[in-house]
Motif scaffolding. Structure first.
Motif, PDB file in Angstrom:
ATOM      1  N   MET A  80       1.277  -1.506  -0.072  1.00 48.78           N
ATOM      2  CA  MET A  80       0.370   0.070   0.136  1.00 48.78           C
ATOM      3  C   MET A  80       0.923   1.057  -0.162  1.00 48.78           C
ATOM      4  O   MET A  80       2.122   0.970   0.244  1.00 48.78           O
ATOM      5  CB  MET A  80      -0.675   0.171   1.543  1.00 48.78           C
ATOM      6  N   ASN A  83       1.225   6.804   1.971  1.00 47.53           N
ATOM      7  CA  ASN A  83      -0.051   7.744   2.808  1.00 47.53           C
ATOM      8  C   ASN A  83      -1.523   7.546   2.722  1.00 47.53           C
ATOM      9  O   ASN A  83      -2.222   7.828   3.213  1.00 47.53           O
ATOM     10  CB  ASN A  83       0.336   8.744   1.783  1.00 47.53           C
ATOM     11  N   GLU A  84      -1.130   6.632   2.142  1.00 52.94           N
ATOM     12  CA  GLU A  84      -2.678   5.461   2.036  1.00 52.94           C
ATOM     13  C   GLU A  84      -2.798   4.978   3.991  1.00 52.94           C
ATOM     14  O   GLU A  84      -3.896   4.964   4.604  1.00 52.94           O
ATOM     15  CB  GLU A  84      -2.957   4.293   1.279  1.00 52.94           C
ATOM     16  N   LYS A  87      -3.835   7.304   7.066  1.00 50.32           N
ATOM     17  CA  LYS A  87      -4.810   7.937   6.552  1.00 50.32           C
ATOM     18  C   LYS A  87      -5.672   6.904   6.841  1.00 50.32           C
ATOM     19  O   LYS A  87      -6.389   7.044   8.098  1.00 50.32           O
ATOM     20  CB  LYS A  87      -5.168   8.145   5.199  1.00 50.32           C
ATOM     21  N   ARG A  88      -5.616   5.574   6.696  1.00 51.07           N
ATOM     22  CA  ARG A  88      -5.958   4.635   7.279  1.00 51.07           C
ATOM     23  C   ARG A  88      -6.320   4.152   8.859  1.00 51.07           C
ATOM     24  O   ARG A  88      -6.730   3.620   9.751  1.00 51.07           O
ATOM     25  CB  ARG A  88      -5.703   3.359   6.525  1.00 51.07           C
TER      26      ARG A  88
END
Length: 185
Positions: A80, A83-84, A87-88
């Motif tokens: 992944m 930055n994702e 965020k999660r």
């Protein structure tokens, strides 16, 4: 239904000092303030519990925050964007980067530049990271079993709903405060 007896129990001797006509008074903390106190103390104890479980599994090089990153990777595929992941798990990228770097240094993940956009950093599990999953799942199960011991399914649902609402309240207040500070500048 949530057990009302928990909230009717006597409050511990958590006090604050207030002035009344120049006289200092000791008063018990109100129940609504006590809820925030309990949330904080519960998080502290849960973190200590996870650290103990990591040590028992001979994984004391890991910290509980690493578990958030590994969970996202286990649940969403092995690769992944950084930055994702941030965020999660509800953290800033600047906070997640050193955690990922530590996991990479320990051999659980590796960082890979994006093929189409070299500015995007991907994080992916290594074989060692995959091999960790059964032990990680065992620790997660112990955390859940401990946290929900003695709670009915209805109590768990109600408690989760209340925590989500408190979380949303703080999220909205933060958004409002940021919005307000943008207009003040």
């Amino acid at each position: 239904m949530f057990d009302v007896k928990l909230f009717l129990a006597p409050l511990p001797k958590i006090c604050y000092t207030a002035k009344n006509n120049g006289t200092m008074l000791e008063e018990p903390m109100s129940r609504d303030k006590y809820i925030v106190y309990f949330i904080s103390r519960t998080k502290q104890k849960m973190t200590q519990f996870i650290q103990l479980q990591l040590k028992k599994q001979q994984l004391d090089e890991l910290i509980p925050s690493h578990g958030n990153i590994l969970t996202v990777l286990y649940e969403n595929g092995d690769k992944m964007p950084l930055n994702e992941i941030a965020k999660r798990i509800g953290r800033d990228k600047s906070t997640v980067t050193p955690l990922v770097n530590k996991l990479a240094g320990l051999g659980y993940v590796e960082k890979v530049a994006g093929q189409q956009d070299k500015r995007v950093t991907f994080v992916q599990l290594t074989e060692r990271g995959y091999a960790l999953k059964p032990r990680f799942d065992q620790i997660s199960a112990q955390v859940h079993e401990t946290a929900y011991r003695g709670l009915s399914p209805e109590e768990k649902e109600q408690f989760l709903s209340l925590l989500k609402r408190i979380n949303q309240n703080f999220g909205q207040s933060l958004a409002d405060a940021k919005e307000s500070s943008c207009h003040d500048s």
